[in-house]
Enzyme design. Structure first.
Site, PDB file in Angstrom:
ATOM      1  N   SER A  20       0.823  -1.193   0.000  1.00 15.74           N
ATOM      2  CA  SER A  20       0.000   0.000   0.000  1.00 15.74           C
ATOM      3  C   SER A  20       0.868   1.259   0.000  1.00 15.74           C
ATOM      4  O   SER A  20       0.486   2.295  -0.533  1.00 15.74           O
ATOM      5  CB  SER A  20      -0.903   0.000   1.241  1.00 15.74           C
ATOM      6  OG  SER A  20      -1.872  -1.020   1.135  1.00 15.74           O
TER       7      SER A  20
ATOM      8  N   GLU B 227      -8.613   2.181 -12.333  1.00 20.35           N
ATOM      9  CA  GLU B 227      -8.368   0.816 -11.855  1.00 20.35           C
ATOM     10  C   GLU B 227      -9.326   0.499 -10.702  1.00 20.35           C
ATOM     11  O   GLU B 227      -9.890  -0.591 -10.616  1.00 20.35           O
ATOM     12  CB  GLU B 227      -6.909   0.675 -11.386  1.00 20.35           C
ATOM     13  CG  GLU B 227      -6.603  -0.709 -10.837  1.00 20.35           C
ATOM     14  CD  GLU B 227      -5.129  -0.920 -10.499  1.00 20.35           C
ATOM     15  OE1 GLU B 227      -4.312  -0.014 -10.786  1.00 20.35           O
ATOM     16  OE2 GLU B 227      -4.797  -1.995  -9.965  1.00 20.35           O
TER      17      GLU B 227
END
Lengths: 381, 388
Positions: free
Chosen positions: A134, A244
């Site tokens: 992340s 996305e």
């Protein structure tokens, strides 16, 4: 409720995708799970059908319509089969091409876009590293100028299409200690010396996708293979990450919807204590709860699709759609598994595989926690 | 018990989890022999049948000590061989049945599995349709069982079969003892979600067993089956909280190692899990106290089953979040089921394979042995007295 996002053109395209799935996917998909990857014949068939060029201009052999709704239809129909297909096809056709079309050199565009539209070449996107998930600012793979080339060293992991990709878009560090501000994107052909692949990873779900580790050891790529601007890689990624995430949201919801439809059929046919299990009030109310959640979520996601079609989708809108659909999908599939009883725990039933497939959606494409960070930050907190 | 364990286990023993899968299986087989030789293999059985003749409280102490050091109480099939059918034979069997079957169970010659669930009869067990008809001195059995745990390792199966098709659902059922090594019995493994094949389908096509292999009365099998289900509960109340606490301690260690313990949201959930397992311990103690006072397991077992199975899904889900991206890839040692089905073995390394597999196994917990929906129905009807 009738959905108002798609018009006749989209529905005609949907029928074409369904036909493709019936003819080219369903007869083989169980073999692909055993083989742990999609064969090249699948990509070529999808290319012939025109499914891989939705983001690629006609001049490069694509069928770019400038309308994200076609991408969304493709994702919905693939998600009705499993989660791996929309993931693999999404990376190849929905995520990688925009970087090449809008940011790559003419050389890269003419060399690679036609082959990506036909499926002769498969694309992957390599951001994640063992120490950078992340937290993209922690990317350590480095790219150092070397004459008219860059020399790339490092490793990537959890790369979808990683084991078969012919072209990999790689995020690499060009300025040390600059966090997200020192990253640059490169297109790396897989036949470049020094490029290597690890094993196919043994994942919780989605066995049909060939997720892999990638290694770069003095991999030299021409400067013309830099994508976008030096040290602006993170900004470039931020530009296309909303698409996305929206694709992820569309996929999550369509997958959950399909499994609820199948579970509803099961609960109607399966009897216990003399009646269909769906007829028990507890289960009937549960189904009512589930389909309400799906419909309400669908309304938001459809609005996001429309907004993105108009170019108005914000990163915060996309973050909300991504984490919420992942959460709803996971909760709904858990109920669906429970409604199947013992059968739900067995891999020969689709619900067991769907449950495993879905676990990752709360983690990939920015974990749900990161999505909440984005939303929280936008609230001025 | 501590002296026995100290004498029989190596000095550096850290639990079965410290062994790889093959070594763990081999240990379980050796350990079974040790238990047999010391009379601890069937702790509850009277000594005349080769048991230890322990009181219920002593049995609980044994189970606790075994759980604490991470050694099995037998091999996988012993849940069915010793705990279920062995105890049932002691209660319902004829003297001939006891004399014949019990020594063969202890020696390991006979390994049992349980033929209850069918494709059309899971939670609704009385809906079973496997038939048995008398043909001279033999029962002829036809039908199919499913979700038969450890069936591929067994050579005997106790089968609930319909022996009077015209009687009401619960009245026409008998419990039959059927050898599996015969042409009419076919076992087919099923691969479950965690990738293991511990479950099986068992097909009966004109399978046979002697007329006298009925436990209890012909057509009286339902009552026998229900007693049998009660045998596994007393001990579980004491041992499950120990296993879950050991598991949770491993999770705390993992969260400290990988930094997840710094995350305030995860800390909240870890604290919640601690409370969860403590409540389970007190719940277990109160069930145990009732059990020791001689009350048979009652509908409060439904509270216990519901509670631990839902707890375990929550805590393993938390484990996957603690693992973060590591939870995507199965790496390291997988649980073996040598000591216990629900959790990984004591001493197991903190690998992602351990937690991912355990999380998947936990998913079956709200389905087997009566789904959560069935437990809630029991609680509503039997404990709260709500109308049926």
């Amino acid at each position: 409720m009738r959905r108002n996002v798609y018009d006749d053109d989209h529905e005609v395209f949907r029928q074409a995708v369904r036909e493709f799935v019936r003819r080219e996917v369903l007869p083989h998909v169980d073999d692909w799970a055993v083989d742990k990857g999609l064969p090249r014949s699948f990509w070529l068939a999808a290319g012939r059908q025109g499914l891989l060029g939705l983001e690629i201009p006609a001049g490069y052999g694509g069928s770019e319509a400038g309308d994200f709704r076609f991408n969304a239809v493709l994702m919905e129909e693939l998600a009705a089969v499993n989660m791996a297909l929309p993931s693999c096809v999404g990376i190849h056709a929905d995520i990688v091409p925009p970087y090449l079309v809008h940011l790559a050199s003419p050389e890269v565009r003419s060399e690679w876009l036609p082959r990506l539209s036909t499926g002769e070449a498969v694309a992957a996107m390599a951001m994640t590293e063992p120490g950078a998930g992340s937290d993209l600012g922690a990317v350590a793979t480095s790219a150092v100028p070397d004459g008219d080339h860059y020399r790339i060293n490092g490793s990537k992991t959890f790369i979808t299409n990683g084991h078969t990709a012919d072209l990999i878009v790689v995020a690499a560090r060009t300025t040390p200690d600059a966090g997200p501000k020192g990253l640059t994107l490169f297109a790396v052909p897989a036949d470049t010396p020094g490029f290597g692949r690890g094993r196919k990873l043994d994942k919780v779900g989605q066995p049909e996708s060939d997720t892999a580790e990638l290694f770069f050891e003095d991999v030299r790529v021409p400067k013309s293979y830099m994508i976008g601007e030096l040290d602006r890689g993170f900004m470039h990624m931020m530009t296309w990450l909303p698409q996305e995430r929206l694709s992820a949201a569309v996929t999550n919801l369509a997958h959950a919807r399909q499994m609820v439809d199948e579970t509803l059929r099961y609960a109607t046919e399966r009897t216990a204590f003399g009646r269909p299990v769906g007829a028990f009030q507890a289960n009937k109310f549960l189904f009512a709860d589930i389909v309400t959640r799906l419909d309400v979520t669908q309304a938001y996601v459809d609005q996001c699709v429309l907004a993105h079609t108009r170019g108005e989708l914000t990163p915060v809108d996309a973050a909300k759609a991504k984490w919420w659909t992942a959460q709803v999908q996971n909760e709904v599939l858990d109920h669906c598994l429970q409604l199947h009883g013992g059968a739900g725990y067995m891999n020969e039933y689709r619900i067991a595989r769907a449950w495993r497939d879905a676990r990752v959606t709360r983690i990939w494409a920015g974990s749900n926690e990161i999505m909440k960070e984005i939303i929280g930050r936008d609230l001025g907190l | 018990m501590r002296e026995f364990l100290a004498a029989e286990l190596p000095a550096d023993w850290r639990g079965v989890g410290a062994l790889d899968a093959e070594a763990a299986d081999a240990f379980a087989e050796r350990w079974r022999v040790t238990l047999f030789e010391h009379g601890f293999l069937a702790p509850s059985w009277p000594s005349e049948y080769g048991g230890a003749g322990l009181t219920p409280l002593e049995q609980v102490v044994l189970a606790e000590e075994f759980a604490r050091v991470g050694v099995p109480t037998g091999i996988q099939n012993d849940v069915f061989s010793i705990v279920m059918i062995g105890n049932t034979l002691l209660h319902w069997g004829t003297e001939e049945q006891k004399q014949h079957f019990l020594p063969r169970i202890l020696s390991g010659e006979d390994r049992w599995c349980q033929g209850y669930s069918e494709p059309g009869a899971g939670s609704d067990l009385a809906g079973l349709s496997t038939r048995a008809e008398l043909d001279g001195d033999e029962w002829i059995i036809n039908g199919q069982k499913i979700w038969t745990s450890s069936g591929h390792l067994a050579n005997w199966i106790f089968v609930l079969a319909r022996t009077d098709p015209d009687a009401p659902a619960h009245s026409g059922i008998s419990l039959l003892l059927v050898p599996m090594d015969q042409p009419g019995v076919e076992v087919r493994p099923i691969r479950n979600m965690s990738g293991d094949s511990d479950f099986n389908e068992v097909f009966f096509t004109d399978a046979r067993c002697p007329r006298e292999n009925v436990v209890g009365e012909v057509n009286g099998g339902w009552k026998v089956a229900m007693t049998l289900l009660g045998y596994e509960r007393g001990e579980a109340a004491a041992t499950l909280p120990i296993m879950f606490r050991t598991e949770l301690d491993r999770l705390f260690a993992l969260a400290r190692e990988n930094g997840a313990a710094e995350d305030p949201v995860l800390r909240d959930r870890l604290a919640d899990a601690y409370v969860g397992v403590e409540v389970m311990r007190f719940l277990g103690m109160s069930s145990l106290a009732r059990f020791l006072e001689g009350h048979p397991p009652g509908p409060d077992a439904a509270v216990s089953k519901l509670y631990w199975s839902e707890y375990h899904q929550k805590v393993t889900e938390l484990a996957l979040d603690v693992l973060d991206v590591e939870s995507l890839v199965v790496q390291g040692r997988r649980p073996t089921n040598v000591t216990m089905f629900q959790t990984d073995d004591v001493g197991a390394p903190n690998d992602s394979a351990s937690w991912i597999t355990t999380a998947m196994i936990s998913r079956s917990g709200t389905i087997y042995a009566g789904t959560s929906e069935i437990q809630k129905t029991i609680i509503g009807e039997k404990l709260l007295g709500l109308p049926k």
